[in-house]
Design an enzyme around this catalytic site. Structure first.
Site, mmCIF file in Angstrom:
data_model
loop_
_atom_site.group_PDB
_atom_site.id
_atom_site.type_symbol
_atom_site.label_atom_id
_atom_site.label_comp_id
_atom_site.label_asym_id
_atom_site.label_seq_id
_atom_site.Cartn_x
_atom_site.Cartn_y
_atom_site.Cartn_z
ATOM 1 N N CYS A 33 -5.251 4.885 -3.469
ATOM 2 C CA CYS A 33 -5.741 3.568 -3.205
ATOM 3 C C CYS A 33 -6.932 2.990 -3.756
ATOM 4 C CB CYS A 33 -5.816 3.384 -1.747
ATOM 5 S SG CYS A 33 -4.262 3.906 -0.684
ATOM 6 N N ASP B 90 -0.422 -0.506 -4.804
ATOM 7 C CA ASP B 90 -1.578 0.286 -5.464
ATOM 8 C C ASP B 90 -1.380 1.637 -6.164
ATOM 9 O OD1 ASP B 90 -1.164 1.608 -2.894
ATOM 10 O OD2 ASP B 90 -3.157 1.192 -1.980
ATOM 11 N N ASN B 91 -0.550 2.330 -5.341
ATOM 12 C CA ASN B 91 0.148 3.752 -6.238
ATOM 13 C C ASN B 91 1.216 3.940 -5.541
ATOM 14 O OD1 ASN B 91 -2.447 4.417 -3.895
ATOM 15 N ND2 ASN B 91 -0.452 5.434 -3.686
ATOM 16 N N ASP C 267 0.830 -1.181 -0.042
ATOM 17 C CA ASP C 267 0.261 0.042 -0.004
ATOM 18 C C ASP C 267 0.874 1.192 0.003
ATOM 19 O OD1 ASP C 267 -1.879 2.017 0.499
ATOM 20 O OD2 ASP C 267 -3.164 0.547 1.867
ATOM 21 N N ASP C 268 0.922 2.007 -1.054
ATOM 22 C CA ASP C 268 1.435 3.206 -1.022
ATOM 23 C C ASP C 268 2.987 3.143 -1.171
ATOM 24 O OD1 ASP C 268 -0.776 4.604 -0.828
ATOM 25 O OD2 ASP C 268 -0.223 5.793 0.976
#
Ligand code: NAG
Ligand code: NAG
Ligand code: NAG
Ligand code: NAG
Ligand code: NAG
Length: 614
Positions: free
Chosen positions: A84, A327-328, A48-49
Site C-alpha cells: 500500500c 493500490d496493489n 485498497d488491496d
C-alpha cells in the site's frame, strides 16, 4: 529523440482534437461552449488491496454499468510496488520507489512521516493540480502511518478539502477515525466506514460543484482490505467486514481454482518454495476470507452509483473523468500462499484501471502496458499541463494516451513494454494461517510484454532468479531460468501489429520501420537482455525509466526486447554487469545492491562494437 517525441505527441493531439471536433459537430450531443472549453473534473476511486485476477470486478455491477461500459479497461495496468504505502507514494509522486525511498509502511523505511521527510508533502500531485487551477478533495486513506498523533505535524498539503482516515483506526470497518481539514479527529464507532465515506464524498462533491473551478476528488475506501484492530502495539487482523445489509451475500463464492491455486508442487523462489499444501480447513477459511472481501466491496459499488448519479444530476458527468483503481493487487492460495500481497506474481501486481470520460473509447479493453507511476502525469495532462511543463516535477512515468487507445496509429505505437516492480523488507501474510513473517522479501522484478513475448523476470536478494514465459505458462508455474541453453523463439505476429494486441515499437529513431522476423535464440541470451534492462530500470530516473532501451543503445536502433535480441548484440549483452545483491536489507541501501547502471555501460560506449543499423 526530442523531435520524434514531439512528433508522436503532435499526432496524438491531432487525434484528440479530431475527436473533440467530431463530438462538437454531432448536433444532438452539442454542449454549451463554456462547458466544452472548461477543464474537465477528475474523480478517482481508489480501493485498497483489490484483485484483478480473482474476479472481484464481476461483483461490482455499478462499476461495470457506470464506468467500464462507458469507458476503457486497461487490462495490463501494474503497480510498481505491491504494498500500500510505497505504491501510493509512487502513484502520487509519479516516481519509482527507488526514487522516493518510501519502501515500506512505517518509519524509518516508509509511512507518512517518511513521505514528509523525503520532501514530498510539497511536491506531489494535489499540489501540482492546484497550481494548474484545480480544487482538490480527498476522502479516505491517504498513506499508512498517518495517525491521530501526527496528522497535524504537518497536515498533508495540497487539498482544498480533506477528510482522512487515520491510523490506528484506518482498517476498523466499524470504528473508523476521520480527520477533516484542520479539525480534530472524530471517531465513528459503530458506523460503517464506507458509508460514512460515501456521505463525506457526496458532501465534497457538492462543495466542488458549487464553485466555478475544475476539481479533482479522490475517494479512497479501505475495502476490500482486511479489518485491522490495533491494541497495545499488536495488530489483530481479521476478515474484511461488510455492511450489515451485505453480510449474507455470495454464500457460494470461492477463490477461482486456477491451475496455480494450491498446486501439487510448490513454485516461485525463496520462502515461497517452502510453503506446504493447504488442507481443507485452510481452504474453507480462505474462501470465507474471499467472500467477505466481495461483500465489503458492495458498499464501494453503491458509492460509485451515488457519485455518478450526483454528477449526472448536476449535468457534470459528461465533463468529468472517472478513474477506478486500487493500490496493489491481492492473492489468496495461488502458489500455496496465504492471503496477502507483496510478490511480483501477476495476482499482486496486475491491477484494475478503468477510466471513463470525454473522448475515451466506450466499452473498450486495451492491452497497452501502463503502471501506477503513469497516473500522476496522466492526471496532469488531463488538467492541461503540457509535458514540457511537467519536466520540472521529475516524473518517471508517461502520459497514458487515453483518447487514442482504440485508434493508435500502428506506425506510432505506445512505446512502453516494461514494468519494473520493486520490493524491500519483510512479507506479512494475513488470516488465521498466515501469521508467519518472512524476512528477506527483497527483490527486483521486470514484466516485459511485447509482440510475441510475455515475461516475468525476478532477481531476489538471495540472488535466486525466476523467469516465466507467460505465452506458454500464464500461471507462472514453470521457472525456466536455469534452462540456459534451451531454445527461446519469438514468432512473428501473423496479422501484423494489431491495435488490440500488446505491441512493442518496431521502428528506428529515424522512423524507418524494421522488418519484424521470427527470432530464434536461447534462454541465456534472453536473460542477458532482461538483466541489462533491469540494471537500467533499478536506478532509472525520468526518461531512462520511460525509454530504457535508449539508455542501453543511445545511438538508436533498439526500442524493444525484440530488437535487442538481434544476435549482433550478443557479445554486448553477455558482458554487461549483472543485477545482484550483496545482502538482503530491510530498505533501499544501494551499497548492498551490486552494480549500478551508468552511461559508460551503454552500447555507444563500446567503440569496437558500433552498429550501423540494418
Ligand atoms: C474506537 O475508536 C476510538 C478512538 O477513535 C477509541 O477510543 C475506542 O476505544 C475505539 N473503540 C473500540 C471498541 O475499539
Ligand atoms: C490444517 O493446516 C493447518 C496449518 O498448517 C494446521 O494448523 C491444522 O491443524 C490442519 N488441520 C487439519 C484438520 O489437518
Ligand atoms: C514464423 O513462425 C511462425 C510460427 O512458428 C510460422 O508459422 C511462420 O511461417 C514463421 N515465419 C517466418 C518468416 O519464418
Ligand atoms: C536473510 O538475509 C541475510 C543477509 O543477506 C542472511 O544473513 C540471513 O541468513 C537471511 N535469513 C533468512 C531467513 O533467509
Ligand atoms: C533510504 O532510506 C533509508 C532509511 O532512512 C536510508 O538508510 C537509506 O540510506 C536511504 N536510501 C537512499 C538511496 O537514500
Amino acid at each position: 529523440m526530442e523531435a520524434r517525441k514531439r512528433l508522436r505527441w503532435t499526432v496524438i493531439w491531432c487525434f484528440i482534437l479530431m475527436w473533440w471536433s467530431l463530438g462538437l459537430t454531432d448536433g444532438s450531443e452539442q454542449k454549451p461552449i463554456r462547458q466544452s472549453v472548461k477543464k474537465p473534473n477528475i474523480i478517482f476511486i481508489l480501493t485498497d488491496d483489490q484483485d484483478l485476477h480473482m474476479d472481484s470486478l464481476s461483483y461490482m455491477p455499478f462499476l461495470k454499468e457506470h464506468v467500464a461500459d462507458h469507458g476503457t479497461s486497461l487490462q495490463r495496468h501494474y503497480c510498481t510496488v505491491a504494498l500500500c504505502c510505497p505504491s501510493r507514494v509512487s502513484m502520487w509522486t509519479g516516481k519509482a520507489a527507488h526514487n522516493t525511498n518510501v519502501t515500506d509502511l512505517h518509519p524509518p523505511w516508509g509511512g507518512y512521516p517518511k513521505f514528509v521527510r523525503q520532501g514530498f508533502n510539497g511536491a506531489y500531485l494535489p499540489v501540482w493540480l492546484q497550481d494548474a487551477g484545480y480544487n482538490t478533495y480527498y476522502v479516505g486513506k491517504l498513506l499508512n502511518a498517518q495517525s491521530t498523533s501526527n496528522y497535524d505535524n504537518p497536515h498533508a498539503a495540497g487539498w482544498t478539502g480533506s477528510d482522512f482516515l487515520l491510523d490506528p483506526y484506518t482498517y476498523e470497518y466499524y470504528n473508523a477515525t476521520f480527520q477533516r481539514n484542520h479539525d480534530s479527529p472524530i471517531s465513528y464507532q459503530g458506523r460503517y466506514s464506507t458509508d460514512v465515506m460515501a456521505e463525506k464524498a457526496l458532501g465534497f462533491l457538492d462543495d466542488a460543484l458549487e464553485v466555478d473551478r475544475p476539481f479533482f476528488l479522490t475517494i479512497a475506501p479501505t475495502a476490500p482490505h482486511s479489518n485491522v484492530h490495533i491494541k497495545d502495539d499488536t495488530a489483530e487482523q481479521s476478515m474484511a467486514r461488510p455492511a450489515k445489509r451485505h453480510e449474507h451475500l455470495f454464500e457460494d463464492a470461492k477463490v477461482p481454482r486456477t491451475p496455480n491455486f494450491n498446486p501439487d508442487r510448490p513454485g516461485g523462489a525463496s520462502w515461497i518454495l517452502t510453503l506446504p499444501l493447504q488442507n481443507q480447513s485452510n481452504l474453507d477459511y480462505n474462501d470465507e476470507w474471499y467472500r467477505n472481501r466481495l461483500r465489503a466491496l458492495q458498499a464501494v459499488d453503491e458509492m460509485i452509483d451515488s457519485v455518478v448519479n450526483r454528477l449526472e444530476k448536476a449535468g457534470m458527468l459528461e465533463n468529468s473523468y472517472l478513474f477506478f483503481s486500487t493500490d496493489n493487487g491481492y492473492s489468496i492460495g495461488q502458489h500455496r500462499r496465504q492471503p496477502g500481497k507483496q510478490c511480483a506474481f501477476e495476482e499482486d501486481v496486475n491491477i484494475p484501471l478503468i477510466v471513463r470520460g470525454p473522448g475515451i473509447p466506450k466499452g473498450y479493453r486495451t492491452e497497452i502496458v501502463t503502471s501506477h507511476i503513469d497516473l500522476a502525469p496522466t492526471f496532469l495532462s488531463l488538467a492541461g499541463v503540457s509535458e514540457a511543463e511537467m519536466t520540472k516535477y521529475e516524473l518517471d512515468g508517461s502520459v497514458i494516451p487515453l483518447h487514442v487507445l482504440d485508434s493508435m496509429p500502428s506506425e506510432q505505437p505506445w512505446p512502453q513494454e516494461h514494468v519494473n516492480v520493486e520490493m524491500w523488507g519483510i512479507i506479512m501474510s494475513e488470516g488465521r494461517y498466515g501469521y508467519i513473517l518472512y524476512p528477506n522479501h527483497t527483490y527486483k522484478a521486470l514484466r516485459v510484454i511485447g509482440t510475441g513475448y510475455d515475461l516475468l523476470y525476478t532477481v531476489w536478494c538471495s540472488n535466486e532468479h525466476e523467469l516465466y514465459d507467460m505465452t506458454k505458462d500464464r500461471w507462472q508455474m514453470d521457472n525456466i531460468y536455469d534452462a540456459g541453453s534451451r531454445p527461446f523463439n519469438i514468432a512473428m505476429p501473423t496479422a501484423g501489429l494489431s491495435n488490440q494486441s500488446p505491441h512493442a515499437s518496431s521502428f528506428t529513431s529515424t522512423g524507418q520501420v524494421l522488418s519484424i522476423a521470427n527470432i530464434s535464440t536461447t534462454i541465456s541470451r534472453l536473460v542477458a537482455r532482461l538483466d541489462a534492462l533491469l540494471l537500467v530500470l533499478k536506478t532509472c530516473k525520468k526518461d531512462e525509466c520511460r525509454f530504457p532501451w535508449s539508455a542501453l543503445h543511445p545511438a538508436g536502433g533498439v526500442r524493444s526486447l525484440r530488437e535487442a535480441l538481434d544476435s549482433r548484440f550478443d557479445e554486448f549483452y553477455r558482458t554487461r554487469p549483472k543485477v545482484q545483491y550483496e545482502r538482503c536489507e530491510r530498505g533501499y541501501l544501494p551499497a548492498s545492491e551490486g552494480a549500478m547502471w551508468d552511461d559508460g555501460m551503454s552500447f555507444r560506449a563500446m567503440e569496437h562494437e558500433v552498429w550501423t543499423g540494418p
